[in-house]
Design a protein around this motif. Structure first.
Motif, PDB file in Angstrom:
ATOM      1  N   ASP A  68       0.883  -1.164   0.000  1.00 55.54           N
ATOM      2  CA  ASP A  68       0.000   0.000   0.000  1.00 55.54           C
ATOM      3  C   ASP A  68       0.920   1.213   0.000  1.00 55.54           C
ATOM      4  O   ASP A  68       1.648   1.455   0.960  1.00 55.54           O
ATOM      5  CB  ASP A  68      -0.908   0.003   1.225  1.00 55.54           C
ATOM      6  CG  ASP A  68      -1.925   1.125   1.202  1.00 55.54           C
ATOM      7  OD1 ASP A  68      -1.650   2.183   0.597  1.00 55.54           O
ATOM      8  OD2 ASP A  68      -3.000   0.955   1.789  1.00 55.54           O
ATOM      9  N   ASN A  69       0.891   1.964  -1.092  1.00 58.21           N
ATOM     10  CA  ASN A  69       1.795   3.093  -1.258  1.00 58.21           C
ATOM     11  C   ASN A  69       1.363   4.338  -0.491  1.00 58.21           C
ATOM     12  O   ASN A  69       2.113   5.299  -0.411  1.00 58.21           O
ATOM     13  CB  ASN A  69       1.938   3.430  -2.744  1.00 58.21           C
ATOM     14  CG  ASN A  69       2.519   2.262  -3.515  1.00 58.21           C
ATOM     15  OD1 ASN A  69       3.604   1.805  -3.237  1.00 58.21           O
ATOM     16  ND2 ASN A  69       1.760   1.749  -4.474  1.00 58.21           N
ATOM     17  N   GLY A  70       0.139   4.325   0.038  1.00 55.96           N
ATOM     18  CA  GLY A  70      -0.347   5.463   0.803  1.00 55.96           C
ATOM     19  C   GLY A  70      -0.857   6.613  -0.048  1.00 55.96           C
ATOM     20  O   GLY A  70      -1.222   7.655   0.480  1.00 55.96           O
ATOM     21  N   ASP A  71      -0.883   6.423  -1.362  1.00 62.24           N
ATOM     22  CA  ASP A  71      -1.344   7.489  -2.260  1.00 62.24           C
ATOM     23  C   ASP A  71      -2.569   7.055  -3.069  1.00 62.24           C
ATOM     24  O   ASP A  71      -2.864   7.619  -4.108  1.00 62.24           O
ATOM     25  CB  ASP A  71      -0.217   7.912  -3.198  1.00 62.24           C
ATOM     26  CG  ASP A  71       0.229   6.789  -4.137  1.00 62.24           C
ATOM     27  OD1 ASP A  71      -0.309   5.657  -4.035  1.00 62.24           O
ATOM     28  OD2 ASP A  71       1.113   7.040  -4.970  1.00 62.24           O
ATOM     29  N   GLY A  72      -3.246   6.034  -2.585  1.00 63.02           N
ATOM     30  CA  GLY A  72      -4.410   5.520  -3.310  1.00 63.02           C
ATOM     31  C   GLY A  72      -4.081   4.390  -4.258  1.00 63.02           C
ATOM     32  O   GLY A  72      -4.959   3.882  -4.938  1.00 63.02           O
ATOM     33  N   THR A  73      -2.816   3.994  -4.334  1.00 60.68           N
ATOM     34  CA  THR A  73      -2.442   2.878  -5.197  1.00 60.68           C
ATOM     35  C   THR A  73      -1.810   1.768  -4.370  1.00 60.68           C
ATOM     36  O   THR A  73      -1.298   1.998  -3.271  1.00 60.68           O
ATOM     37  CB  THR A  73      -1.426   3.294  -6.283  1.00 60.68           C
ATOM     38  OG1 THR A  73      -0.211   3.712  -5.657  1.00 60.68           O
ATOM     39  CG2 THR A  73      -1.985   4.402  -7.157  1.00 60.68           C
ATOM     40  N   ARG A  74      -1.893   0.584  -4.936  1.00 59.08           N
ATOM     41  CA  ARG A  74      -1.207  -0.567  -4.351  1.00 59.08           C
ATOM     42  C   ARG A  74      -0.278  -1.110  -5.433  1.00 59.08           C
ATOM     43  O   ARG A  74      -0.549  -0.987  -6.616  1.00 59.08           O
ATOM     44  CB  ARG A  74      -2.204  -1.635  -3.913  1.00 59.08           C
ATOM     45  CG  ARG A  74      -3.002  -1.211  -2.697  1.00 59.08           C
ATOM     46  CD  ARG A  74      -4.104  -2.178  -2.322  1.00 59.08           C
ATOM     47  NE  ARG A  74      -3.715  -3.537  -2.031  1.00 59.08           N
ATOM     48  CZ  ARG A  74      -3.303  -3.991  -0.835  1.00 59.08           C
ATOM     49  NH1 ARG A  74      -3.210  -3.158   0.172  1.00 59.08           N
ATOM     50  NH2 ARG A  74      -2.996  -5.264  -0.653  1.00 59.08           N
ATOM     51  N   THR A  75       0.790  -1.728  -4.993  1.00 56.86           N
ATOM     52  CA  THR A  75       1.752  -2.334  -5.901  1.00 56.86           C
ATOM     53  C   THR A  75       1.878  -3.802  -5.534  1.00 56.86           C
ATOM     54  O   THR A  75       1.945  -4.154  -4.368  1.00 56.86           O
ATOM     55  CB  THR A  75       3.129  -1.643  -5.764  1.00 56.86           C
ATOM     56  OG1 THR A  75       2.978  -0.255  -6.003  1.00 56.86           O
ATOM     57  CG2 THR A  75       4.124  -2.211  -6.747  1.00 56.86           C
ATOM     58  N   ARG A  76       1.908  -4.625  -6.558  1.00 56.15           N
ATOM     59  CA  ARG A  76       2.067  -6.059  -6.355  1.00 56.15           C
ATOM     60  C   ARG A  76       3.410  -6.492  -6.923  1.00 56.15           C
ATOM     61  O   ARG A  76       3.798  -6.069  -8.014  1.00 56.15           O
ATOM     62  CB  ARG A  76       0.956  -6.825  -7.047  1.00 56.15           C
ATOM     63  CG  ARG A  76       1.069  -8.317  -6.878  1.00 56.15           C
ATOM     64  CD  ARG A  76      -0.087  -9.031  -7.520  1.00 56.15           C
ATOM     65  NE  ARG A  76      -0.002 -10.451  -7.243  1.00 56.15           N
ATOM     66  CZ  ARG A  76      -0.520 -11.371  -8.023  1.00 56.15           C
ATOM     67  NH1 ARG A  76      -1.180 -11.029  -9.118  1.00 56.15           N
ATOM     68  NH2 ARG A  76      -0.396 -12.639  -7.716  1.00 56.15           N
ATOM     69  N   LEU A  77       4.102  -7.344  -6.191  1.00 55.72           N
ATOM     70  CA  LEU A  77       5.355  -7.902  -6.649  1.00 55.72           C
ATOM     71  C   LEU A  77       5.310  -9.407  -6.446  1.00 55.72           C
ATOM     72  O   LEU A  77       5.089  -9.887  -5.342  1.00 55.72           O
ATOM     73  CB  LEU A  77       6.534  -7.306  -5.864  1.00 55.72           C
ATOM     74  CG  LEU A  77       7.924  -7.813  -6.238  1.00 55.72           C
ATOM     75  CD1 LEU A  77       8.259  -7.467  -7.686  1.00 55.72           C
ATOM     76  CD2 LEU A  77       8.965  -7.220  -5.298  1.00 55.72           C
ATOM     77  N   GLU A  78       5.491 -10.140  -7.548  1.00 56.48           N
ATOM     78  CA  GLU A  78       5.624 -11.589  -7.477  1.00 56.48           C
ATOM     79  C   GLU A  78       7.118 -11.881  -7.529  1.00 56.48           C
ATOM     80  O   GLU A  78       7.803 -11.444  -8.449  1.00 56.48           O
ATOM     81  CB  GLU A  78       4.914 -12.245  -8.653  1.00 56.48           C
ATOM     82  CG  GLU A  78       3.410 -12.034  -8.631  1.00 56.48           C
ATOM     83  CD  GLU A  78       2.763 -12.563  -9.883  1.00 56.48           C
ATOM     84  OE1 GLU A  78       2.064 -13.583  -9.789  1.00 56.48           O
ATOM     85  OE2 GLU A  78       2.963 -11.957 -10.954  1.00 56.48           O
ATOM     86  N   GLU A  79       7.604 -12.605  -6.522  1.00 54.81           N
ATOM     87  CA  GLU A  79       9.044 -12.764  -6.367  1.00 54.81           C
ATOM     88  C   GLU A  79       9.399 -14.204  -5.999  1.00 54.81           C
ATOM     89  O   GLU A  79       8.744 -14.808  -5.161  1.00 54.81           O
ATOM     90  CB  GLU A  79       9.493 -11.805  -5.258  1.00 54.81           C
ATOM     91  CG  GLU A  79      10.955 -11.704  -5.016  1.00 54.81           C
ATOM     92  CD  GLU A  79      11.265 -10.560  -4.074  1.00 54.81           C
ATOM     93  OE1 GLU A  79      11.834  -9.568  -4.529  1.00 54.81           O
ATOM     94  OE2 GLU A  79      10.923 -10.665  -2.868  1.00 54.81           O
ATOM     95  N   ALA A  80      10.430 -14.715  -6.636  1.00 46.15           N
ATOM     96  CA  ALA A  80      10.987 -16.015  -6.267  1.00 46.15           C
ATOM     97  C   ALA A  80      12.293 -15.758  -5.519  1.00 46.15           C
ATOM     98  O   ALA A  80      12.934 -14.726  -5.705  1.00 46.15           O
ATOM     99  CB  ALA A  80      11.252 -16.849  -7.512  1.00 46.15           C
ATOM    100  N   PHE A  81      12.645 -16.695  -4.654  1.00 43.38           N
ATOM    101  CA  PHE A  81      13.885 -16.509  -3.896  1.00 43.38           C
ATOM    102  C   PHE A  81      14.586 -17.840  -3.669  1.00 43.38           C
ATOM    103  O   PHE A  81      13.972 -18.901  -3.678  1.00 43.38           O
ATOM    104  CB  PHE A  81      13.630 -15.808  -2.559  1.00 43.38           C
ATOM    105  CG  PHE A  81      12.762 -16.569  -1.605  1.00 43.38           C
ATOM    106  CD1 PHE A  81      13.308 -17.432  -0.670  1.00 43.38           C
ATOM    107  CD2 PHE A  81      11.378 -16.426  -1.626  1.00 43.38           C
ATOM    108  CE1 PHE A  81      12.511 -18.135   0.220  1.00 43.38           C
ATOM    109  CE2 PHE A  81      10.569 -17.109  -0.746  1.00 43.38           C
ATOM    110  CZ  PHE A  81      11.129 -17.972   0.179  1.00 43.38           C
TER     111      PHE A  81
END
Length: 124
Positions: free
Chosen positions: A87-100
């Motif tokens: 939650d970026n706090g500016d009305g947008t959300r960001t999704r990250l799909e990550e392998a490790f």
């Protein structure tokens, strides 16, 4: 269940509970080496901790779900996939799909590498 798999389970539970700094304190070796995609390596627990604090300060909240987690008790290798919602706090959300991929030694992560393609912006 082996002690190593229990330890990796504790790691997963803490990550999913959003205890990111506590994870670093508890599980990272002092001389850990981390790499993101093809970027240069970052070395040291304190450096990674400071980077994480800075990243978290730029967000309103972060939710992580570890979808796949495989731990090899013989080699100390751990691999997995995560879904991270920011939650970026500016009305947008960001999704990250990550392998490790991680290497553990004496109950601590000594090396980890993250693989991801791009952040996806999601409107609220």
């Amino acid at each position: 269940m082996s002690d190593f798999k229990k330890l990796v389970g504790e790691y997963k539970a803490m990550v999913e509970a959003g205890k990111y700094i506590e994870v670093i304190d508890r599980f990272y070796a002092d001389d850990i080496v981390q790499r993101e995609n093809s970027d240069a390596e970052t070395r040291g627990k304190e450096t990674l901790k400071n980077n994480e604090v800075g990243n978290l300060e730029q967000t309103k909240s972060v939710e992580t779900k570890i979808i796949t987690l495989v731990a090899d008790t013989e080699t100390g290798n751990v691999m997995g996939e995560m879904d991270i919602m920011i939650d970026n706090g500016d009305g947008t959300r960001t999704r990250l799909e990550e392998a490790f991929s991680q290497r553990w030694k004496n109950g601590q992560i000594v090396y980890q590498r993250y693989y991801w393609h791009s952040f996806q912006k999601i409107e609220k």
